[in-house]
Design a protein around this motif. Structure first.
Motif, PDB file in Angstrom:
ATOM      1  N   GLU A   1      23.643  32.316 -73.514  1.00 31.95           N
ATOM      2  CA  GLU A   1      23.210  33.412 -74.393  1.00 31.95           C
ATOM      3  C   GLU A   1      22.153  34.269 -73.714  1.00 31.95           C
ATOM      4  O   GLU A   1      22.158  35.491 -73.847  1.00 31.95           O
ATOM      5  CB  GLU A   1      22.673  32.874 -75.719  1.00 31.95           C
ATOM      6  CG  GLU A   1      23.713  32.222 -76.593  1.00 31.95           C
ATOM      7  CD  GLU A   1      24.848  33.148 -77.001  1.00 31.95           C
ATOM      8  OE1 GLU A   1      24.707  34.398 -76.945  1.00 31.95           O
ATOM      9  OE2 GLU A   1      25.920  32.617 -77.370  1.00 31.95           O
TER      10      GLU A   1
ATOM     11  N   TYR B   1      27.286  35.900 -88.071  1.00 34.82           N
ATOM     12  CA  TYR B   1      27.657  36.402 -86.749  1.00 34.82           C
ATOM     13  C   TYR B   1      28.740  37.471 -86.890  1.00 34.82           C
ATOM     14  O   TYR B   1      29.540  37.431 -87.818  1.00 34.82           O
ATOM     15  CB  TYR B   1      28.157  35.267 -85.846  1.00 34.82           C
ATOM     16  CG  TYR B   1      27.069  34.285 -85.516  1.00 34.82           C
ATOM     17  CD1 TYR B   1      26.277  34.460 -84.385  1.00 34.82           C
ATOM     18  CD2 TYR B   1      26.805  33.200 -86.347  1.00 34.82           C
ATOM     19  CE1 TYR B   1      25.257  33.566 -84.094  1.00 34.82           C
ATOM     20  CE2 TYR B   1      25.792  32.306 -86.067  1.00 34.82           C
ATOM     21  CZ  TYR B   1      25.016  32.493 -84.933  1.00 34.82           C
ATOM     22  OH  TYR B   1      24.008  31.619 -84.652  1.00 34.82           O
TER      23      TYR B   1
ATOM     24  N   ILE C   1      32.639  36.289 -81.782  1.00 30.42           N
ATOM     25  CA  ILE C   1      32.570  35.045 -81.027  1.00 30.42           C
ATOM     26  C   ILE C   1      33.650  35.096 -79.939  1.00 30.42           C
ATOM     27  O   ILE C   1      34.724  35.656 -80.147  1.00 30.42           O
ATOM     28  CB  ILE C   1      32.761  33.814 -81.949  1.00 30.42           C
ATOM     29  CG1 ILE C   1      32.492  32.516 -81.204  1.00 30.42           C
ATOM     30  CG2 ILE C   1      34.105  33.813 -82.612  1.00 30.42           C
ATOM     31  CD1 ILE C   1      32.420  31.299 -82.107  1.00 30.42           C
TER      32      ILE C   1
ATOM     33  N   TYR D   1      19.366  28.745 -80.244  1.00 30.84           N
ATOM     34  CA  TYR D   1      20.538  29.545 -79.888  1.00 30.84           C
ATOM     35  C   TYR D   1      20.213  30.576 -78.807  1.00 30.84           C
ATOM     36  O   TYR D   1      20.912  30.688 -77.804  1.00 30.84           O
ATOM     37  CB  TYR D   1      21.069  30.226 -81.156  1.00 30.84           C
ATOM     38  CG  TYR D   1      21.983  31.384 -80.922  1.00 30.84           C
ATOM     39  CD1 TYR D   1      23.294  31.193 -80.496  1.00 30.84           C
ATOM     40  CD2 TYR D   1      21.552  32.687 -81.136  1.00 30.84           C
ATOM     41  CE1 TYR D   1      24.145  32.273 -80.278  1.00 30.84           C
ATOM     42  CE2 TYR D   1      22.392  33.761 -80.928  1.00 30.84           C
ATOM     43  CZ  TYR D   1      23.680  33.559 -80.500  1.00 30.84           C
ATOM     44  OH  TYR D   1      24.508  34.622 -80.276  1.00 30.84           O
TER      45      TYR D   1
END
Length: 107
Positions: free
Chosen positions: A82, A13, A16, A76
């Motif tokens: 998301e 990633y 965040i 996810y």
């Protein structure tokens, strides 16, 4: 507030959102307006749910979706938080016009 760190971000990633911060893996992502907007959408979601319930909901949703799909990426990307963020990350004027709790529309 945006903080650059490679230690607190899961592998794979680039960023965040941990209320009230946006953590970014590398300075080169600081100029990525779409990425920053995506994380700002998450900050708004977190604020609406008073932070802790957001994280609980996020983890439970992920676990249930993972059980359903048996696939990390699909689980996810299917989390309502998301889905809202990915759908609207390119709309840089999204947050000022966003209705409260709009993530509910992404179930």
């Amino acid at each position: 507030m945006i903080i650059t760190t490679k230690y607190l971000i899961p592998k794979g990633y680039t960023s965040i959102a941990l209320f009230p911060f946006i953590l970014i893996r590398d300075y080169k992502y600081m100029e990525d307006k779409t990425l920053i907007n995506h994380e700002k959408i998450h900050l708004r979601q977190q604020a609406e749910l008073l932070v802790l319930p957001f994280y609980i909901w996020y983890v439970v949703a992920y676990l249930l979706l993972y059980i359903k799909y048996q696939n990390h990426k699909r689980a996810y990307k299917s989390i309502c938080f998301e889905r809202e963020a990915y759908t609207n990350e390119s709309e840089l004027d999204y947050l000022p016009s966003r209705k409260p709790y709009n993530f509910i529309n992404y179930f």
